[in-house]
Design a protein around this motif. Structure first.
Motif, mmCIF file in Angstrom:
data_model
loop_
_atom_site.group_PDB
_atom_site.id
_atom_site.type_symbol
_atom_site.label_atom_id
_atom_site.label_comp_id
_atom_site.label_asym_id
_atom_site.label_seq_id
_atom_site.Cartn_x
_atom_site.Cartn_y
_atom_site.Cartn_z
ATOM 1 N N MET A 1 126.406 -40.491 -109.278
ATOM 2 C CA MET A 1 127.588 -41.347 -109.144
ATOM 3 C C MET A 1 127.360 -42.434 -108.105
ATOM 4 S SD MET A 1 130.954 -38.990 -109.619
ATOM 5 C CE MET A 1 130.538 -37.609 -108.603
ATOM 6 N N SER A 2 126.658 -42.098 -107.024
ATOM 7 C CA SER A 2 126.386 -43.090 -105.983
ATOM 8 C C SER A 2 125.502 -44.211 -106.512
ATOM 9 C CB SER A 2 125.708 -42.435 -104.782
ATOM 10 O OG SER A 2 126.553 -41.508 -104.174
ATOM 11 N N TYR A 3 124.439 -43.842 -107.211
ATOM 12 C CA TYR A 3 123.547 -44.859 -107.775
ATOM 13 C C TYR A 3 124.254 -45.707 -108.831
ATOM 14 C CZ TYR A 3 119.236 -43.327 -105.531
ATOM 15 O OH TYR A 3 118.265 -43.041 -104.614
ATOM 16 N N THR A 4 125.080 -45.066 -109.654
ATOM 17 C CA THR A 4 125.782 -45.817 -110.694
ATOM 18 C C THR A 4 126.755 -46.815 -110.085
ATOM 19 O OG1 THR A 4 125.609 -43.911 -112.157
ATOM 20 C CG2 THR A 4 127.194 -45.615 -112.765
ATOM 21 N N MET B 1 132.686 -40.528 -101.146
ATOM 22 C CA MET B 1 132.077 -41.834 -101.194
ATOM 23 C C MET B 1 131.483 -42.115 -102.571
ATOM 24 S SD MET B 1 132.295 -43.388 -98.333
ATOM 25 C CE MET B 1 132.743 -43.070 -96.677
ATOM 26 N N ALA B 2 130.875 -41.111 -103.180
ATOM 27 C CA ALA B 2 130.231 -41.313 -104.476
ATOM 28 C C ALA B 2 131.256 -41.619 -105.557
ATOM 29 C CB ALA B 2 129.415 -40.075 -104.847
ATOM 30 N N VAL B 3 132.352 -40.870 -105.566
ATOM 31 C CA VAL B 3 133.379 -41.088 -106.585
ATOM 32 C C VAL B 3 134.044 -42.447 -106.381
ATOM 33 C CG1 VAL B 3 135.568 -40.229 -107.499
ATOM 34 C CG2 VAL B 3 133.771 -38.625 -106.862
ATOM 35 N N THR B 4 134.315 -42.790 -105.134
ATOM 36 C CA THR B 4 134.923 -44.086 -104.830
ATOM 37 C C THR B 4 134.006 -45.223 -105.258
ATOM 38 O OG1 THR B 4 136.022 -43.071 -102.942
ATOM 39 C CG2 THR B 4 135.955 -45.464 -103.004
ATOM 40 N N GLN C 1 124.373 -39.781 -97.478
ATOM 41 C CA GLN C 1 125.023 -38.526 -97.126
ATOM 42 C C GLN C 1 124.713 -37.412 -98.122
ATOM 43 O OE1 GLN C 1 129.197 -39.302 -96.697
ATOM 44 N NE2 GLN C 1 128.938 -40.312 -94.724
ATOM 45 N N ASN C 2 123.797 -37.654 -99.028
ATOM 46 C CA ASN C 2 123.388 -36.679 -100.043
ATOM 47 C C ASN C 2 124.560 -36.153 -100.844
ATOM 48 O OD1 ASN C 2 120.649 -36.832 -99.504
ATOM 49 N ND2 ASN C 2 120.771 -35.322 -97.869
ATOM 50 N N GLN C 3 125.478 -37.037 -101.183
ATOM 51 C CA GLN C 3 126.546 -36.657 -102.100
ATOM 52 C C GLN C 3 126.001 -36.781 -103.502
ATOM 53 O OE1 GLN C 3 130.044 -38.885 -101.173
ATOM 54 N NE2 GLN C 3 130.241 -37.983 -99.148
ATOM 55 N N GLY D 1 128.344 -46.802 -102.311
ATOM 56 C CA GLY D 1 127.200 -46.231 -103.009
ATOM 57 C C GLY D 1 126.046 -45.964 -102.067
ATOM 58 N N ALA D 2 125.774 -46.904 -101.163
ATOM 59 C CA ALA D 2 124.692 -46.714 -100.197
ATOM 60 C C ALA D 2 125.017 -45.577 -99.227
ATOM 61 C CB ALA D 2 124.452 -48.011 -99.437
ATOM 62 N N VAL D 3 126.255 -45.503 -98.791
ATOM 63 C CA VAL D 3 126.651 -44.420 -97.877
ATOM 64 C C VAL D 3 126.601 -43.077 -98.593
ATOM 65 C CG1 VAL D 3 128.581 -43.489 -96.540
ATOM 66 C CG2 VAL D 3 128.044 -45.917 -96.404
#
Length: 74
Positions: free
Chosen positions: A48-51, A1-4, A42-44, A36-38
């Motif tokens: 990357m998620s925040y960006t 999810m973070a990379v996507t 999920q603590n990925q 990004g929120a997911v």
């Protein structure tokens, strides 16, 4: 999810700057925000998620804010 989220955020931001073509990438902005929120929940990879989340939000605000300013000026 973070990379996507990161990839969709970058692609949506870069293509979103182009005036007319950028609107076709609206699903990319929305999906970058959602993924990004997911990814954060999920603590990925938090960076990357925040960006991805921030790039999706910035592009969304930029595109709609531009049209709000145009409408206010008219």
């Amino acid at each position: 999810m973070a990379v996507t989220s990161l990839v969709l955020g970058i692609v949506g931001f870069v293509i979103g700057i182009i005036p007319i073509i950028g609107w076709f990438f609206m699903p990319a902005w929305i999906l970058a925000i959602i993924f990004g929120a997911v990814g954060i929940r999920q603590n990925q990879s938090k960076g990357m998620s925040y960006t991805g989340l921030i790039l999706g939000i910035v592009t969304f605000v930029y595109k709609f804010g531009f049209w709000l300013l145009v409408a206010a000026g008219a």
